[in-house]
Design a protein around this motif. Structure first.
Motif, PDB file in Angstrom:
ATOM      1  N   GLU A  64      -4.623 -38.357  -7.109  1.00 56.64           N
ATOM      2  CA  GLU A  64      -5.444 -38.367  -8.304  1.00 56.64           C
ATOM      3  C   GLU A  64      -5.877 -36.951  -8.635  1.00 56.64           C
ATOM      4  O   GLU A  64      -6.329 -36.213  -7.763  1.00 56.64           O
ATOM      5  CB  GLU A  64      -6.669 -39.261  -8.089  1.00 56.64           C
ATOM      6  CG  GLU A  64      -6.936 -40.165  -9.258  1.00 56.64           C
ATOM      7  CD  GLU A  64      -8.080 -41.113  -9.011  1.00 56.64           C
ATOM      8  OE1 GLU A  64      -9.247 -40.692  -9.206  1.00 56.64           O
ATOM      9  OE2 GLU A  64      -7.788 -42.258  -8.639  1.00 56.64           O
ATOM     10  N   LEU A  65      -5.739 -36.587  -9.906  1.00 52.71           N
ATOM     11  CA  LEU A  65      -6.123 -35.253 -10.370  1.00 52.71           C
ATOM     12  C   LEU A  65      -7.010 -35.423 -11.592  1.00 52.71           C
ATOM     13  O   LEU A  65      -6.600 -36.053 -12.574  1.00 52.71           O
ATOM     14  CB  LEU A  65      -4.868 -34.445 -10.725  1.00 52.71           C
ATOM     15  CG  LEU A  65      -5.074 -33.031 -11.255  1.00 52.71           C
ATOM     16  CD1 LEU A  65      -5.709 -32.145 -10.174  1.00 52.71           C
ATOM     17  CD2 LEU A  65      -3.747 -32.430 -11.688  1.00 52.71           C
ATOM     18  N   ASN A  66      -8.218 -34.893 -11.526  1.00 51.37           N
ATOM     19  CA  ASN A  66      -9.182 -35.008 -12.626  1.00 51.37           C
ATOM     20  C   ASN A  66      -9.395 -36.464 -13.040  1.00 51.37           C
ATOM     21  O   ASN A  66      -9.491 -36.776 -14.227  1.00 51.37           O
ATOM     22  CB  ASN A  66      -8.736 -34.188 -13.838  1.00 51.37           C
ATOM     23  CG  ASN A  66      -8.682 -32.707 -13.557  1.00 51.37           C
ATOM     24  OD1 ASN A  66      -9.298 -32.218 -12.623  1.00 51.37           O
ATOM     25  ND2 ASN A  66      -7.931 -31.990 -14.360  1.00 51.37           N
ATOM     26  N   GLY A  67      -9.405 -37.381 -12.080  1.00 52.24           N
ATOM     27  CA  GLY A  67      -9.648 -38.785 -12.365  1.00 52.24           C
ATOM     28  C   GLY A  67      -8.453 -39.564 -12.880  1.00 52.24           C
ATOM     29  O   GLY A  67      -8.574 -40.735 -13.205  1.00 52.24           O
ATOM     30  N   SER A  68      -7.284 -38.939 -12.956  1.00 54.77           N
ATOM     31  CA  SER A  68      -6.069 -39.614 -13.432  1.00 54.77           C
ATOM     32  C   SER A  68      -5.023 -39.641 -12.328  1.00 54.77           C
ATOM     33  O   SER A  68      -4.874 -38.673 -11.580  1.00 54.77           O
ATOM     34  CB  SER A  68      -5.481 -38.877 -14.636  1.00 54.77           C
ATOM     35  OG  SER A  68      -6.392 -38.855 -15.694  1.00 54.77           O
ATOM     36  N   ALA A  69      -4.297 -40.757 -12.245  1.00 52.38           N
ATOM     37  CA  ALA A  69      -3.225 -40.870 -11.256  1.00 52.38           C
ATOM     38  C   ALA A  69      -2.071 -39.953 -11.656  1.00 52.38           C
ATOM     39  O   ALA A  69      -1.676 -39.910 -12.821  1.00 52.38           O
ATOM     40  CB  ALA A  69      -2.748 -42.309 -11.157  1.00 52.38           C
ATOM     41  N   VAL A  70      -1.552 -39.207 -10.692  1.00 54.32           N
ATOM     42  CA  VAL A  70      -0.444 -38.285 -10.923  1.00 54.32           C
ATOM     43  C   VAL A  70       0.641 -38.593  -9.912  1.00 54.32           C
ATOM     44  O   VAL A  70       0.365 -38.801  -8.732  1.00 54.32           O
ATOM     45  CB  VAL A  70      -0.906 -36.816 -10.774  1.00 54.32           C
ATOM     46  CG1 VAL A  70       0.261 -35.863 -10.933  1.00 54.32           C
ATOM     47  CG2 VAL A  70      -1.990 -36.486 -11.775  1.00 54.32           C
TER      48      VAL A  70
ATOM     49  N   LEU B 230       0.751 -27.941 -14.296  1.00 53.65           N
ATOM     50  CA  LEU B 230       0.412 -29.360 -14.253  1.00 53.65           C
ATOM     51  C   LEU B 230      -0.912 -29.507 -14.982  1.00 53.65           C
ATOM     52  O   LEU B 230      -1.979 -29.246 -14.423  1.00 53.65           O
ATOM     53  CB  LEU B 230       0.308 -29.814 -12.798  1.00 53.65           C
ATOM     54  CG  LEU B 230       0.095 -31.272 -12.523  1.00 53.65           C
ATOM     55  CD1 LEU B 230       1.246 -32.093 -13.092  1.00 53.65           C
ATOM     56  CD2 LEU B 230      -0.016 -31.514 -11.030  1.00 53.65           C
ATOM     57  N   PHE B 231      -0.829 -29.861 -16.262  1.00 52.51           N
ATOM     58  CA  PHE B 231      -1.985 -29.854 -17.152  1.00 52.51           C
ATOM     59  C   PHE B 231      -2.510 -28.429 -17.179  1.00 52.51           C
ATOM     60  O   PHE B 231      -1.763 -27.522 -17.491  1.00 52.51           O
ATOM     61  CB  PHE B 231      -3.004 -30.907 -16.745  1.00 52.51           C
ATOM     62  CG  PHE B 231      -2.378 -32.260 -16.525  1.00 52.51           C
ATOM     63  CD1 PHE B 231      -1.838 -32.977 -17.596  1.00 52.51           C
ATOM     64  CD2 PHE B 231      -2.270 -32.814 -15.255  1.00 52.51           C
ATOM     65  CE1 PHE B 231      -1.235 -34.207 -17.405  1.00 52.51           C
ATOM     66  CE2 PHE B 231      -1.681 -34.047 -15.061  1.00 52.51           C
ATOM     67  CZ  PHE B 231      -1.154 -34.740 -16.133  1.00 52.51           C
ATOM     68  N   GLU B 232      -3.731 -28.165 -16.806  1.00 52.10           N
ATOM     69  CA  GLU B 232      -4.231 -26.785 -16.808  1.00 52.10           C
ATOM     70  C   GLU B 232      -4.210 -26.170 -15.397  1.00 52.10           C
ATOM     71  O   GLU B 232      -4.810 -25.140 -15.166  1.00 52.10           O
ATOM     72  CB  GLU B 232      -5.645 -26.732 -17.402  1.00 52.10           C
ATOM     73  CG  GLU B 232      -6.713 -27.387 -16.573  1.00 52.10           C
ATOM     74  CD  GLU B 232      -6.856 -28.897 -16.794  1.00 52.10           C
ATOM     75  OE1 GLU B 232      -7.707 -29.485 -16.114  1.00 52.10           O
ATOM     76  OE2 GLU B 232      -6.121 -29.481 -17.588  1.00 52.10           O
ATOM     77  N   HIS B 233      -3.502 -26.788 -14.458  1.00 54.12           N
ATOM     78  CA  HIS B 233      -3.453 -26.341 -13.065  1.00 54.12           C
ATOM     79  C   HIS B 233      -2.120 -25.683 -12.733  1.00 54.12           C
ATOM     80  O   HIS B 233      -1.086 -26.052 -13.290  1.00 54.12           O
ATOM     81  CB  HIS B 233      -3.681 -27.536 -12.121  1.00 54.12           C
ATOM     82  CG  HIS B 233      -4.972 -28.235 -12.369  1.00 54.12           C
ATOM     83  ND1 HIS B 233      -6.166 -27.801 -11.853  1.00 54.12           N
ATOM     84  CD2 HIS B 233      -5.262 -29.345 -13.111  1.00 54.12           C
ATOM     85  CE1 HIS B 233      -7.136 -28.606 -12.245  1.00 54.12           C
ATOM     86  NE2 HIS B 233      -6.614 -29.550 -13.011  1.00 54.12           N
ATOM     87  N   LYS B 234      -2.158 -24.736 -11.794  1.00 53.37           N
ATOM     88  CA  LYS B 234      -0.944 -24.094 -11.310  1.00 53.37           C
ATOM     89  C   LYS B 234      -0.409 -24.891 -10.125  1.00 53.37           C
ATOM     90  O   LYS B 234      -1.129 -25.147  -9.168  1.00 53.37           O
ATOM     91  CB  LYS B 234      -1.228 -22.661 -10.854  1.00 53.37           C
ATOM     92  CG  LYS B 234      -1.584 -21.738 -11.991  1.00 53.37           C
ATOM     93  CD  LYS B 234      -1.826 -20.337 -11.484  1.00 53.37           C
ATOM     94  CE  LYS B 234      -2.217 -19.430 -12.632  1.00 53.37           C
ATOM     95  NZ  LYS B 234      -2.470 -18.065 -12.167  1.00 53.37           N
TER      96      LYS B 234
ATOM     97  N   VAL C 117      -1.359 -27.500  -5.450  1.00 60.89           N
ATOM     98  CA  VAL C 117      -1.931 -27.454  -6.786  1.00 60.89           C
ATOM     99  C   VAL C 117      -3.193 -26.608  -6.695  1.00 60.89           C
ATOM    100  O   VAL C 117      -4.105 -26.935  -5.924  1.00 60.89           O
ATOM    101  CB  VAL C 117      -2.244 -28.864  -7.328  1.00 60.89           C
ATOM    102  CG1 VAL C 117      -2.907 -28.784  -8.689  1.00 60.89           C
ATOM    103  CG2 VAL C 117      -0.971 -29.695  -7.406  1.00 60.89           C
ATOM    104  N   ASP C 118      -3.211 -25.501  -7.415  1.00 60.58           N
ATOM    105  CA  ASP C 118      -4.299 -24.525  -7.335  1.00 60.58           C
ATOM    106  C   ASP C 118      -4.556 -24.111  -5.887  1.00 60.58           C
ATOM    107  O   ASP C 118      -5.695 -23.940  -5.456  1.00 60.58           O
ATOM    108  CB  ASP C 118      -5.586 -25.072  -7.973  1.00 60.58           C
ATOM    109  CG  ASP C 118      -5.460 -25.245  -9.477  1.00 60.58           C
ATOM    110  OD1 ASP C 118      -4.636 -24.539 -10.096  1.00 60.58           O
ATOM    111  OD2 ASP C 118      -6.185 -26.088 -10.028  1.00 60.58           O
ATOM    112  N   GLY C 119      -3.490 -24.010  -5.096  1.00 58.53           N
ATOM    113  CA  GLY C 119      -3.565 -23.559  -3.710  1.00 58.53           C
ATOM    114  C   GLY C 119      -3.862 -24.650  -2.696  1.00 58.53           C
ATOM    115  O   GLY C 119      -3.757 -24.415  -1.494  1.00 58.53           O
ATOM    116  N   ALA C 120      -4.234 -25.848  -3.138  1.00 60.02           N
ATOM    117  CA  ALA C 120      -4.533 -26.956  -2.213  1.00 60.02           C
ATOM    118  C   ALA C 120      -3.262 -27.757  -1.949  1.00 60.02           C
ATOM    119  O   ALA C 120      -2.546 -28.118  -2.873  1.00 60.02           O
ATOM    120  CB  ALA C 120      -5.607 -27.861  -2.805  1.00 60.02           C
TER     121      ALA C 120
END
Length: 132
Positions: free
Chosen positions: A54-60, A95-99, A120-123
């Motif tokens: 889940e990313l920003n409350g949405s399933a990815v 990925l949306f506004e994420h690297k 995603v953003d280093g994580a």
């Protein structure tokens, strides 16, 4: 021109093949296909690495087609920048506004194979496991 059209057709065939494989596996497991309002999850296979979270409350759901190096996010083909080095390769995409980055490295020995890591953003995002 025909080379470009052939590449587009190949991408469309791969997308159809990926969807058909996903539907076939969900039917064989007795699962029902998700409704259009829910995000569909890819199923890991010998040729596909998958990450579901889940990313920003949405399933990815991210899928990497190992044979073509195509990256899919929720049934959309991602625009990827490939970087190659002695250690392996990296696939960078937004990925949306994420690297996001998928790093592909040799596992060390021939039986270890290749390791695929999504960040995603280093994580680091844990890889989905195939169900047997």
């Amino acid at each position: 021109m025909s080379v470009l059209l052939g590449a587009v057709r190949d991408k469309q065939k791969m997308k159809k093949k990926l969807k058909a494989e996903k539907m076939k596996k969900s039917k064989s497991s007795g699962a029902t296909s998700p409704s259009p309002t829910t995000s569909q999850s890819y199923i890991p296979s010998a040729t596909t690495k998958v990450w579901n979270w889940e990313l920003n409350g949405s399933a990815v759901s991210i899928a990497l087609q190992k044979d073509t190096m195509d990256v899919w996010c929720n049934d959309e083909l991602m625009d990827v920048t490939s970087n190659f080095s002695d250690e392996g390769s990296e696939l960078d995409f937004c990925l949306f506004e994420h690297k996001a980055r998928i790093r592909i490295c040799s596992g060390g020995s021939s039986k270890d194979g290749m390791s695929h890591t999504l960040t995603v953003d280093g994580a680091v995002i844990p890889e989905a496991k195939a169900k047997h």
